[in-house]
Design a protein around this motif. Structure first.
Motif, PDB file in Angstrom:
ATOM      1  N   PHE A  70       0.835  -1.195   0.000  1.00 39.30           N
ATOM      2  CA  PHE A  70       0.000   0.000   0.000  1.00 39.30           C
ATOM      3  C   PHE A  70       0.870   1.246   0.000  1.00 39.30           C
ATOM      4  CE2 PHE A  70      -2.266  -3.413   2.115  1.00 39.30           C
ATOM      5  CZ  PHE A  70      -3.414  -3.472   1.346  1.00 39.30           C
ATOM      6  N   THR A  71       0.457   2.233  -0.789  1.00 41.68           N
ATOM      7  CA  THR A  71       1.198   3.491  -0.839  1.00 41.68           C
ATOM      8  C   THR A  71       0.553   4.504   0.099  1.00 41.68           C
ATOM      9  OG1 THR A  71      -0.156   4.440  -2.613  1.00 41.68           O
ATOM     10  CG2 THR A  71       1.749   3.087  -3.280  1.00 41.68           C
ATOM     11  N   GLU A  72       1.326   5.495   0.457  1.00 40.78           N
ATOM     12  CA  GLU A  72       0.810   6.567   1.303  1.00 40.78           C
ATOM     13  C   GLU A  72      -0.373   7.255   0.619  1.00 40.78           C
ATOM     14  OE1 GLU A  72       2.386  10.488   3.701  1.00 40.78           O
ATOM     15  OE2 GLU A  72       3.844   9.049   2.946  1.00 40.78           O
ATOM     16  N   LYS A  73      -0.284   7.406  -0.693  1.00 44.18           N
ATOM     17  CA  LYS A  73      -1.341   8.091  -1.445  1.00 44.18           C
ATOM     18  C   LYS A  73      -2.667   7.335  -1.397  1.00 44.18           C
ATOM     19  CE  LYS A  73      -2.468  10.154  -5.866  1.00 44.18           C
ATOM     20  NZ  LYS A  73      -2.066  10.441  -7.228  1.00 44.18           N
ATOM     21  N   GLU A  74      -2.647   6.007  -1.506  1.00 42.32           N
ATOM     22  CA  GLU A  74      -3.926   5.288  -1.515  1.00 42.32           C
ATOM     23  C   GLU A  74      -4.603   5.280  -0.149  1.00 42.32           C
ATOM     24  OE1 GLU A  74      -3.708   1.105  -2.915  1.00 42.32           O
ATOM     25  OE2 GLU A  74      -1.624   1.125  -2.326  1.00 42.32           O
ATOM     26  N   LEU A  75      -3.856   5.583   0.914  1.00 41.15           N
ATOM     27  CA  LEU A  75      -4.438   5.652   2.250  1.00 41.15           C
ATOM     28  C   LEU A  75      -4.795   7.088   2.652  1.00 41.15           C
ATOM     29  CD1 LEU A  75      -2.053   3.143   4.053  1.00 41.15           C
ATOM     30  CD2 LEU A  75      -4.332   2.699   3.135  1.00 41.15           C
ATOM     31  N   ALA A  76      -4.427   8.056   1.815  1.00 41.29           N
ATOM     32  CA  ALA A  76      -4.624   9.475   2.123  1.00 41.29           C
ATOM     33  C   ALA A  76      -6.064   9.922   1.854  1.00 41.29           C
ATOM     34  CB  ALA A  76      -3.665  10.318   1.289  1.00 41.29           C
ATOM     35  N   CYS A  77      -6.404  11.049   2.438  1.00 43.75           N
ATOM     36  CA  CYS A  77      -7.725  11.659   2.259  1.00 43.75           C
ATOM     37  C   CYS A  77      -7.941  12.039   0.795  1.00 43.75           C
ATOM     38  CB  CYS A  77      -7.836  12.897   3.147  1.00 43.75           C
ATOM     39  SG  CYS A  77      -9.400  13.782   2.970  1.00 43.75           S
ATOM     40  N   ASN A  78      -9.089  11.685   0.266  1.00 39.58           N
ATOM     41  CA  ASN A  78      -9.421  12.010  -1.130  1.00 39.58           C
ATOM     42  C   ASN A  78      -9.678  13.498  -1.337  1.00 39.58           C
ATOM     43  OD1 ASN A  78      -9.251   9.315  -1.926  1.00 39.58           O
ATOM     44  ND2 ASN A  78     -11.381   8.926  -1.409  1.00 39.58           N
ATOM     45  N   HIS A  79      -9.828  14.253  -0.266  1.00 41.93           N
ATOM     46  CA  HIS A  79     -10.119  15.681  -0.358  1.00 41.93           C
ATOM     47  C   HIS A  79      -8.853  16.528  -0.240  1.00 41.93           C
ATOM     48  CE1 HIS A  79     -11.293  19.534   1.700  1.00 41.93           C
ATOM     49  NE2 HIS A  79     -12.058  19.600   0.634  1.00 41.93           N
ATOM     50  N   CYS A  80      -8.106  16.340   0.846  1.00 38.10           N
ATOM     51  CA  CYS A  80      -6.954  17.209   1.112  1.00 38.10           C
ATOM     52  C   CYS A  80      -5.608  16.541   0.831  1.00 38.10           C
ATOM     53  CB  CYS A  80      -6.998  17.706   2.553  1.00 38.10           C
ATOM     54  SG  CYS A  80      -6.695  16.415   3.784  1.00 38.10           S
ATOM     55  N   GLY A  81      -5.613  15.221   0.646  1.00 35.89           N
ATOM     56  CA  GLY A  81      -4.374  14.499   0.373  1.00 35.89           C
ATOM     57  C   GLY A  81      -3.539  14.184   1.600  1.00 35.89           C
ATOM     58  N   GLU A  82      -4.000  14.633   2.758  1.00 33.06           N
ATOM     59  CA  GLU A  82      -3.260  14.363   3.994  1.00 33.06           C
ATOM     60  C   GLU A  82      -3.450  12.898   4.394  1.00 33.06           C
ATOM     61  OE1 GLU A  82      -2.494  16.737   8.142  1.00 33.06           O
ATOM     62  OE2 GLU A  82      -4.393  17.047   7.115  1.00 33.06           O
ATOM     63  N   ASN A  83      -2.432  12.352   5.045  1.00 31.72           N
ATOM     64  CA  ASN A  83      -2.518  10.967   5.487  1.00 31.72           C
ATOM     65  C   ASN A  83      -2.103  10.886   6.949  1.00 31.72           C
ATOM     66  OD1 ASN A  83      -2.292   8.254   6.049  1.00 31.72           O
ATOM     67  ND2 ASN A  83      -1.344   7.747   4.107  1.00 31.72           N
ATOM     68  N   LYS A  84      -3.085  10.558   7.788  1.00 33.37           N
ATOM     69  CA  LYS A  84      -2.814  10.411   9.221  1.00 33.37           C
ATOM     70  C   LYS A  84      -3.174   8.998   9.679  1.00 33.37           C
ATOM     71  CE  LYS A  84      -3.426  15.256  10.454  1.00 33.37           C
ATOM     72  NZ  LYS A  84      -4.158  16.213  11.302  1.00 33.37           N
ATOM     73  N   CYS A  85      -3.037   8.025   8.778  1.00 39.25           N
ATOM     74  CA  CYS A  85      -3.305   6.638   9.162  1.00 39.25           C
ATOM     75  C   CYS A  85      -2.302   6.232  10.242  1.00 39.25           C
ATOM     76  CB  CYS A  85      -3.188   5.701   7.965  1.00 39.25           C
ATOM     77  SG  CYS A  85      -4.633   5.734   6.900  1.00 39.25           S
ATOM     78  N   GLN A  86      -2.809   5.660  11.294  1.00 38.44           N
ATOM     79  CA  GLN A  86      -1.978   5.217  12.414  1.00 38.44           C
ATOM     80  C   GLN A  86      -1.148   3.997  12.006  1.00 38.44           C
ATOM     81  OE1 GLN A  86      -1.947   6.951  15.393  1.00 38.44           O
ATOM     82  NE2 GLN A  86      -3.290   8.376  14.312  1.00 38.44           N
ATOM     83  N   ASP A  87       0.056   3.906  12.539  1.00 33.61           N
ATOM     84  CA  ASP A  87       0.946   2.780  12.225  1.00 33.61           C
ATOM     85  C   ASP A  87       0.275   1.439  12.511  1.00 33.61           C
ATOM     86  OD1 ASP A  87       2.857   4.592  11.478  1.00 33.61           O
ATOM     87  OD2 ASP A  87       4.146   4.282  13.227  1.00 33.61           O
ATOM     88  N   GLU A  88      -0.467   1.355  13.600  1.00 34.11           N
ATOM     89  CA  GLU A  88      -1.161   0.126  13.964  1.00 34.11           C
ATOM     90  C   GLU A  88      -2.137  -0.305  12.854  1.00 34.11           C
ATOM     91  OE1 GLU A  88      -3.998  -1.519  17.606  1.00 34.11           O
ATOM     92  OE2 GLU A  88      -3.612   0.623  17.431  1.00 34.11           O
ATOM     93  N   MET A  89      -2.833   0.669  12.265  1.00 32.17           N
ATOM     94  CA  MET A  89      -3.780   0.374  11.189  1.00 32.17           C
ATOM     95  C   MET A  89      -3.039  -0.118   9.943  1.00 32.17           C
ATOM     96  SD  MET A  89      -6.582   0.150   9.490  1.00 32.17           S
ATOM     97  CE  MET A  89      -7.724   0.668  10.713  1.00 32.17           C
ATOM     98  N   VAL A  90      -1.978   0.566   9.584  1.00 32.73           N
ATOM     99  CA  VAL A  90      -1.219   0.202   8.391  1.00 32.73           C
ATOM    100  C   VAL A  90      -0.603  -1.193   8.541  1.00 32.73           C
ATOM    101  CG1 VAL A  90       0.694   0.860   6.882  1.00 32.73           C
ATOM    102  CG2 VAL A  90      -0.787   2.629   7.837  1.00 32.73           C
ATOM    103  N   SER A  91      -0.056  -1.463   9.691  1.00 35.37           N
ATOM    104  CA  SER A  91       0.541  -2.774   9.954  1.00 35.37           C
ATOM    105  C   SER A  91      -0.499  -3.887   9.858  1.00 35.37           C
ATOM    106  CB  SER A  91       1.187  -2.769  11.344  1.00 35.37           C
ATOM    107  OG  SER A  91       1.694  -4.048  11.654  1.00 35.37           O
ATOM    108  N   LEU A  92      -1.669  -3.659  10.446  1.00 33.93           N
ATOM    109  CA  LEU A  92      -2.716  -4.678  10.408  1.00 33.93           C
ATOM    110  C   LEU A  92      -3.295  -4.826   8.999  1.00 33.93           C
ATOM    111  CD1 LEU A  92      -3.847  -6.661  12.414  1.00 33.93           C
ATOM    112  CD2 LEU A  92      -5.645  -5.021  12.966  1.00 33.93           C
ATOM    113  N   LEU A  93      -3.359  -3.728   8.265  1.00 32.42           N
ATOM    114  CA  LEU A  93      -3.819  -3.790   6.873  1.00 32.42           C
ATOM    115  C   LEU A  93      -2.879  -4.658   6.041  1.00 32.42           C
ATOM    116  CD1 LEU A  93      -5.738  -2.838   4.622  1.00 32.42           C
ATOM    117  CD2 LEU A  93      -4.281  -0.807   4.386  1.00 32.42           C
ATOM    118  N   GLN A  94      -1.574  -4.507   6.250  1.00 26.13           N
ATOM    119  CA  GLN A  94      -0.614  -5.344   5.518  1.00 26.13           C
ATOM    120  C   GLN A  94      -0.760  -6.814   5.921  1.00 26.13           C
ATOM    121  OE1 GLN A  94       1.576  -4.471   2.898  1.00 26.13           O
ATOM    122  NE2 GLN A  94       1.541  -6.697   2.790  1.00 26.13           N
TER     123      GLN A  94
END
Length: 120
Positions: free
Chosen positions: A7-31
């Motif tokens: 997963f890229t930072e962009k695909e997890l980012a907000c579709n409106h502002c482009g900011e990405n504040k996904c928590q590490d715990e979420m990203v790790s579990l998603l992988q």
């Protein structure tokens, strides 16, 4: 944000502002979820800023705004496999929509009990 292989930072980012504040715990579990199901996962919604969450009709206290939720575009057998793996791996919120815009919502919002629902 924690980086991961599928997963890229962009695909997890907000579709409106482009900011990405996904928590590490979420990203790790998603992988871990991606590794477990063994097929590509298409993210339809990751982190949401307040304005984007409101515009898409998200709950005012949505875990997307905390970087603790993900929506995955899927249906049928793939949706079932994602739900089963998500529960097994420790997601505490699981929502399923098989209407237009079919998706599975998974979150890590801190609540006393697991939550499972369907969107109508």
């Amino acid at each position: 944000m924690l980086m991961c292989k599928n997963f890229t930072e962009k695909e997890l980012a907000c579709n409106h502002c482009g900011e990405n504040k996904c928590q590490d715990e979420m990203v790790s579990l998603l992988q871990k979820l991606r590794d477990d199901v063994g097929f590509p996962i298409k993210i339809s919604s990751g982190y949401r800023c307040k304005a984007w969450n409101k515009s898409v009709g998200g709950h005012p206290n949505s875990s997307h705004m905390e970087g603790l939720a993900i929506d995955i575009s899927c249906s049928g057998e793939k949706a079932l496999k994602i739900v089963e793996a998500g529960i097994r791996l420790g997601f505490v919120g699981v929502g399923i929509s098989q209407r237009k815009g079919k998706f599975v919502h998974l979150d890590l919002k801190r609540t006393p009990t697991r939550r499972i629902w369907s969107y109508s």
